[in-house]
Every structure is written in C-alpha cells, then in structure tokens.
Design a protein around this motif. Structure first.
Motif, short mmCIF file in Angstrom:
data_model
loop_
_atom_site.label_atom_id
_atom_site.label_comp_id
_atom_site.label_asym_id
_atom_site.label_seq_id
_atom_site.Cartn_x
_atom_site.Cartn_y
_atom_site.Cartn_z
N ALA A 35 0.90 -1.17 -0.05
CA ALA A 35 0.04 0.37 0.11
C ALA A 35 0.48 1.28 0.40
O ALA A 35 0.29 2.53 -0.73
CB ALA A 35 -0.84 0.41 1.24
N SER A 36 2.10 1.77 1.18
CA SER A 36 2.93 2.22 0.73
C SER A 36 3.85 2.66 -0.60
O SER A 36 3.85 3.86 -1.20
CB SER A 36 4.04 2.90 1.85
N VAL A 37 3.51 1.37 -1.61
CA VAL A 37 4.60 2.25 -2.84
C VAL A 37 2.79 2.20 -3.92
O VAL A 37 3.64 2.92 -4.85
CB VAL A 37 4.78 0.90 -2.96
N ASP A 38 1.65 2.53 -3.19
CA ASP A 38 1.48 2.08 -4.51
C ASP A 38 0.81 3.90 -4.09
O ASP A 38 0.93 4.51 -4.76
CB ASP A 38 -0.19 1.39 -4.12
N PRO B 148 5.50 -0.21 9.59
CA PRO B 148 4.59 -0.70 11.29
C PRO B 148 5.51 -0.81 12.36
O PRO B 148 6.33 -0.89 11.95
CB PRO B 148 3.78 -1.94 10.81
N ALA B 149 5.45 -0.45 13.38
CA ALA B 149 6.57 -0.90 14.28
C ALA B 149 6.60 -2.21 14.47
O ALA B 149 7.79 -2.56 14.74
CB ALA B 149 4.91 -0.04 15.43
N THR B 150 5.31 -2.78 14.11
CA THR B 150 6.35 -4.29 14.76
C THR B 150 7.88 -4.88 13.03
O THR B 150 7.68 -5.76 13.50
CB THR B 150 5.19 -5.48 14.32
N PRO C 91 1.47 10.72 11.25
CA PRO C 91 1.53 11.04 10.08
C PRO C 91 0.38 12.20 10.13
O PRO C 91 0.29 12.73 11.76
CB PRO C 91 0.55 9.98 10.65
N ALA C 92 0.47 13.35 9.03
CA ALA C 92 -0.74 14.48 9.30
C ALA C 92 -1.91 13.86 8.88
O ALA C 92 -2.51 13.27 8.67
CB ALA C 92 -0.06 15.10 7.66
N ASP D 261 -3.40 2.75 7.05
CA ASP D 261 -2.77 1.77 6.71
C ASP D 261 -1.04 2.08 6.08
O ASP D 261 -0.73 1.31 5.29
CB ASP D 261 -3.58 0.98 4.89
N VAL D 262 -0.50 3.11 5.74
CA VAL D 262 0.36 3.98 5.12
C VAL D 262 1.41 4.46 5.98
O VAL D 262 2.65 3.99 5.59
CB VAL D 262 -0.26 4.60 3.51
N PHE D 263 0.87 5.51 6.50
CA PHE D 263 1.93 5.94 7.71
C PHE D 263 1.76 5.78 9.30
O PHE D 263 0.46 5.37 9.49
CB PHE D 263 1.24 7.45 7.39
N HIS D 264 2.30 5.11 9.82
CA HIS D 264 2.09 5.20 10.95
C HIS D 264 3.75 5.67 12.13
O HIS D 264 4.03 6.80 11.96
CB HIS D 264 3.05 3.97 10.90
N ALA D 265 2.86 6.01 13.38
CA ALA D 265 3.67 6.57 14.07
C ALA D 265 4.48 6.29 15.22
O ALA D 265 3.96 5.12 15.57
CB ALA D 265 2.37 7.06 15.62
N HIS D 266 5.70 6.63 15.02
CA HIS D 266 6.74 5.83 16.39
C HIS D 266 7.54 7.25 17.44
O HIS D 266 8.04 8.46 16.69
CB HIS D 266 8.43 5.73 14.91
#
Length: 205
Positions: free
Chosen positions: A10-13, A123-125, A151-152, A158-163
């Motif tokens: 999904a992130s590449v798309d 993802p965090a994992t 993430p904004a 499902d593309v951007f993840h908070a760390h």
C-alpha cells in the motif's frame, strides 16, 4: 502482493500515484536545506553511501556530487522512472525495508546510510528489523542518519505509522547503534502540519 518480508505494498502504491507531483516539490529544495545537521556526519573521503527510500533522487544525486559512490534504493517504480539518472557514482536498486533482501545479498557495506522520510511507512512491529538490516549494511564506525514524522491529518492509516522517539532509539540501540545526535528540523517546504524528527546513530567499532 508484497514480497516476503517487505513493507506493505500500500505504501508503494501510495507514492506511485504521487511520484510526479512530489518529485517536483522535493527537487525544489536542496540536500542541505532538508538535512541541516547531516554534513558533519558524512564521510570526509569518497565512500560507499546508501540512500534508502531515495524518492526523487535529490539526496542521492547530492551525495554523488560530493564524490561518494551512492546506491539509491527506491521501491516505487513511478519514482524511479522520474528520478533515475545513473552514472559512475550512482546506482539505483528496487528493494524494500525492513529486510532489503537484494541489497543484503550483494554483501556490500556502506560508510554512511541515509534513511529519510521512510520509517513512518513501516509498522511498529517491523521497526527493529529495519535497524538490524542497517546494522548489517553499515561498516563499523559508520553513521546512520534517520528522519521521520508523525502522520499528518488525512493521511491513510494503513500507510503512515506513528513512532515515538523512544521507540526509534530503542530499536536502534537493540541493533547495536549508539545515538549521537537528535533534532527537530523544520519542514524545508514550509508545511506547517508536518513535524520532523531527525536522528544520527553510529555503529559499533
């Protein structure tokens, strides 16, 4: 489908659809504007350098212009089609975090690794696996520069993840890195909703 061990497709798309627009914006600013604290950590002599998530190629081209031998990793075919300008000091590779399997299989090592605006797509994992991969590719005493943001509003979950900063540092330290610098640089394009955090890590001697 994504490759085994790769980041969600999904992130590449997402970036395939925006590559042309984003490339123009990214290339309107310089490496120095985007990475104000990185220069002191770059190798002083021409070295093998890796740019993970090279996007428009702005940073990879800047590093090559400094005399370094650069490998630019970019999984988005649309970005590569816009950005690819290979030369004696710049080579493009289609590969993906967290494992960068093609690059790891080449067994090449790098004195400096740049991973800009990429880890928020992981993802965090899989965060710790990214740093384990970086540790495999970095020469002893080399430097790893990382930048990421939260993430904004409106960006797909499902593309951007908070760390959290602590999670980034913990993942790096677990992989054997030592934190040498941390900062909160402004967004070089003036986007007020984006809050960047940058880290520089050093590998064990």
């Amino acid at each position: 489908m994504s490759r085994p061990g790769s980041a969600p497709l999904a992130s590449v798309d997402y970036y395939d659809n925006l590559a042309v627009t984003l490339s123009g914006a990214y290339d309107s600013i310089s490496f120095e504007e985007v990475h104000p604290g990185v220069a002191p950590h770059l190798p002083t002599l021409p070295s093998n350098v890796l740019d993970v998530g090279a996007g428009s190629g702005r940073d990879a081209r800047a590093l090559a212009a400094m005399g370094h031998r650069v490998v630019a990793v970019e999984p988005s075919e649309a970005f590569r089609s816009v950005a690819v300008r290979e030369g004696d000091r710049l080579r493009w590779v289609d590969d993906r975090l967290p494992d960068l399997p093609h690059l790891v299989a080449e067994a090449q090592r790098f004195r400096f690794i740049l991973c800009s605006a990429v880890l928020m797509l992981v993802p965090a994992t899989r965060l710790e696996r990214c740093f384990t991969t970086f540790a495999t590719l970095l020469t002893p005493g080399g430097a790893l520069a990382v930048s990421l943001r939260a993430p904004a509003p409106g960006e797909p979950a499902d593309v951007f993840h908070a760390h959290a900063d602590a999670d980034v540092v913990e993942a790096a330290e677990t992989a054997g890195f030592r934190l040498t610098e941390q900062a909160t640089p402004p967004d070089a394009l003036g986007r007020q909703t984006l809050r960047w955090r940058s880290f520089v890590f050093t590998s064990g001697e």
